[in-house]
Write a protein that holds these residues in place. Sequence first.
Motif, PDB file in Angstrom:
ATOM      1  N   LYS A 158      45.274  33.739  28.179  1.00  0.00           N
ATOM      2  CA  LYS A 158      44.079  32.992  27.773  1.00  0.00           C
ATOM      3  C   LYS A 158      43.052  32.907  28.902  1.00  0.00           C
ATOM      4  O   LYS A 158      42.580  31.828  29.287  1.00  0.00           O
ATOM      5  N   SER A 159      42.720  34.058  29.422  1.00  0.00           N
ATOM      6  CA  SER A 159      41.687  34.163  30.442  1.00  0.00           C
ATOM      7  C   SER A 159      41.004  35.513  30.316  1.00  0.00           C
ATOM      8  O   SER A 159      41.546  36.443  29.698  1.00  0.00           O
ATOM      9  N   VAL A 160      39.811  35.622  30.872  1.00  0.00           N
ATOM     10  CA  VAL A 160      39.109  36.899  30.932  1.00  0.00           C
ATOM     11  C   VAL A 160      38.725  37.152  32.385  1.00  0.00           C
ATOM     12  O   VAL A 160      38.447  36.216  33.142  1.00  0.00           O
ATOM     13  N   THR A 161      38.725  38.407  32.760  1.00  0.00           N
ATOM     14  CA  THR A 161      38.413  38.780  34.131  1.00  0.00           C
ATOM     15  C   THR A 161      37.171  39.658  34.164  1.00  0.00           C
ATOM     16  O   THR A 161      37.048  40.612  33.381  1.00  0.00           O
ATOM     17  N   ASP A 162      36.236  39.329  35.041  1.00  0.00           N
ATOM     18  CA  ASP A 162      35.084  40.182  35.287  1.00  0.00           C
ATOM     19  C   ASP A 162      35.601  41.409  36.028  1.00  0.00           C
ATOM     20  O   ASP A 162      36.089  41.307  37.161  1.00  0.00           O
ATOM     21  N   ALA A 163      35.513  42.580  35.398  1.00  0.00           N
ATOM     22  CA  ALA A 163      36.115  43.789  35.953  1.00  0.00           C
ATOM     23  C   ALA A 163      35.461  44.235  37.251  1.00  0.00           C
ATOM     24  O   ALA A 163      36.057  44.991  38.015  1.00  0.00           O
ATOM     25  N   ILE A 164      34.245  43.766  37.514  1.00  0.00           N
ATOM     26  CA  ILE A 164      33.544  44.173  38.734  1.00  0.00           C
ATOM     27  C   ILE A 164      33.772  43.176  39.862  1.00  0.00           C
ATOM     28  O   ILE A 164      34.148  43.537  40.977  1.00  0.00           O
ATOM     29  N   THR A 165      33.567  41.878  39.586  1.00  0.00           N
ATOM     30  CA  THR A 165      33.730  40.860  40.633  1.00  0.00           C
ATOM     31  C   THR A 165      35.180  40.390  40.766  1.00  0.00           C
ATOM     32  O   THR A 165      35.525  39.745  41.758  1.00  0.00           O
ATOM     33  N   LYS A 166      36.000  40.681  39.749  1.00  0.00           N
ATOM     34  CA  LYS A 166      37.407  40.274  39.689  1.00  0.00           C
ATOM     35  C   LYS A 166      37.580  38.767  39.498  1.00  0.00           C
ATOM     36  O   LYS A 166      38.694  38.240  39.613  1.00  0.00           O
ATOM     37  N   LYS A 167      36.501  38.064  39.193  1.00  0.00           N
ATOM     38  CA  LYS A 167      36.592  36.632  38.960  1.00  0.00           C
ATOM     39  C   LYS A 167      37.179  36.377  37.575  1.00  0.00           C
ATOM     40  O   LYS A 167      36.803  37.025  36.597  1.00  0.00           O
ATOM     41  N   THR A 168      38.111  35.422  37.488  1.00  0.00           N
ATOM     42  CA  THR A 168      38.788  35.113  36.229  1.00  0.00           C
ATOM     43  C   THR A 168      38.326  33.760  35.691  1.00  0.00           C
ATOM     44  O   THR A 168      38.163  32.800  36.447  1.00  0.00           O
ATOM     45  N   VAL A 169      38.107  33.712  34.376  1.00  0.00           N
ATOM     46  CA  VAL A 169      37.678  32.485  33.705  1.00  0.00           C
ATOM     47  C   VAL A 169      38.679  32.150  32.605  1.00  0.00           C
ATOM     48  O   VAL A 169      39.000  33.003  31.771  1.00  0.00           O
ATOM     49  N   LYS A 170      39.178  30.923  32.596  1.00  0.00           N
ATOM     50  CA  LYS A 170      40.117  30.467  31.571  1.00  0.00           C
ATOM     51  C   LYS A 170      39.363  30.002  30.334  1.00  0.00           C
ATOM     52  O   LYS A 170      38.246  29.490  30.426  1.00  0.00           O
ATOM     53  N   TYR A 171      39.985  30.153  29.160  1.00  0.00           N
ATOM     54  CA  TYR A 171      39.417  29.635  27.917  1.00  0.00           C
ATOM     55  C   TYR A 171      40.533  29.000  27.089  1.00  0.00           C
ATOM     56  O   TYR A 171      41.721  29.228  27.348  1.00  0.00           O
ATOM     57  N   GLU A 172      40.145  28.219  26.108  1.00  0.00           N
ATOM     58  CA  GLU A 172      41.111  27.577  25.217  1.00  0.00           C
ATOM     59  C   GLU A 172      41.087  28.258  23.851  1.00  0.00           C
ATOM     60  O   GLU A 172      40.107  28.907  23.478  1.00  0.00           O
ATOM     61  N   GLY A 173      42.139  28.068  23.083  1.00  0.00           N
ATOM     62  CA  GLY A 173      42.167  28.543  21.708  1.00  0.00           C
ATOM     63  C   GLY A 173      42.187  30.057  21.577  1.00  0.00           C
ATOM     64  O   GLY A 173      42.816  30.776  22.359  1.00  0.00           O
ATOM     65  N   THR A 174      41.452  30.549  20.573  1.00  0.00           N
ATOM     66  CA  THR A 174      41.400  31.981  20.264  1.00  0.00           C
ATOM     67  C   THR A 174      40.063  32.566  20.681  1.00  0.00           C
ATOM     68  O   THR A 174      39.012  32.091  20.247  1.00  0.00           O
ATOM     69  N   LEU A 175      40.097  33.585  21.508  1.00  0.00           N
ATOM     70  CA  LEU A 175      38.864  34.229  21.969  1.00  0.00           C
ATOM     71  C   LEU A 175      38.173  34.928  20.807  1.00  0.00           C
ATOM     72  O   LEU A 175      38.799  35.677  20.057  1.00  0.00           O
ATOM     73  N   LEU A 176      36.859  34.684  20.665  1.00  0.00           N
ATOM     74  CA  LEU A 176      36.105  35.269  19.568  1.00  0.00           C
ATOM     75  C   LEU A 176      35.028  36.252  20.033  1.00  0.00           C
ATOM     76  O   LEU A 176      34.837  37.303  19.441  1.00  0.00           O
ATOM     77  N   ASP A 177      34.301  35.887  21.092  1.00  0.00           N
ATOM     78  CA  ASP A 177      33.177  36.718  21.502  1.00  0.00           C
ATOM     79  C   ASP A 177      32.778  36.370  22.940  1.00  0.00           C
ATOM     80  O   ASP A 177      33.052  35.267  23.425  1.00  0.00           O
TER      81      ASP A 177
END
Length: 346
Positions: free
Chosen positions: A307-326
């Motif tokens: 339940k996280s997404v990573t910026d492929a260039i900066t490598k910074k990761t951001v957490k999210y809740e629930g189901t990712l939509l967009d």
Amino acid sequence: MIMKKFRVFLLWSVIALIIQNGVFLYFEKVYLGGETTVKAEKVEKKKISNMKDINIPSDATDVKMSHDGAYIAFMEDGALKVGDRTKGDIKTVKLEESMEVNYTKWVTDGDFLIIAEKTKYSKSKPYIDIHKYDASRDEKVELTDLDLKKDIINLSSSKDNIEDMAFATSSNVMYFKIGKSSNRADIYKINVMSQLEKVKSNLVGIGAIDIDPVNANLLYEQTNMVKLNTGSKQTKIKNLSEGTIIGHSDNSVFIGKGKADQIEEIIYGDADKSVSEWQNIKLDSKVDKNDIFITAGGRVFIKNSNKSVTDAITKKTVKYEGTLLDINDKGILSNVDGNSKVIDLE
């Protein structure tokens, strides 16, 4: 002599005014397709995470967020709904009689939703009608050319559907992939003058389509190759043996090297140039195409299993809740217990 110069100056001023008014008239009456009132306002930058939540039913499909995060479109029981996060309400977009939604896509620089409506049931002449919905005004208009001729795609079968849509708002050019039987497809184009034309017919084995945002040329997958169609010729992307179209930004095409479910590297650049001149992003592991998000601004996000997404260039990761939509340049949209949740992106 002075009077002569003054008359020349006055003449050119009148000509410039006529041309300017003509451009505004075309944009207002033809491109937007309706009455428009121009009003200058001071726009306050507002974080989209501070907007109101929208109820998203568990059975909602095709959930998409507008470029500024103010609106969320989704399908529910065959109806097209648009949630307004500035007010917290949801509207049902009225469709034409005996028509149903076939495909939708937000433009990348405005609160406009492109809606493709298809004839319901089995009509003698099935077709698809293209509309533009202004979410801020709750207004929907048909796309027409300069002669006010409707942009209608006539189908050979009621089973034909739009399977993919690509456009660049910088050029106002759109492409539509019509999936047909026997693994064949037609590709249509709406040019800058809103004129509709078929650019490819009965192609076999066509995958995703996209657009070169620089030159507005068509890109499409065919038998594990990415091809570029310039209108006069059709060529493979130079020096690319196998690839998967991921998307495009305002000025680059993004292609994943390898099969769609095993992408280890992303390359991006000008489609007219050899990929040896493109930039590349090495991924930490093999990634499915559906877990890669490209924004209009050129950011690349990878969905992780935790339940996280990573910026492929900066490598910074951001957490999210629930189901990712967009994901877009403004934020990350997810569904948390039936409500929209948006995390601002820096």
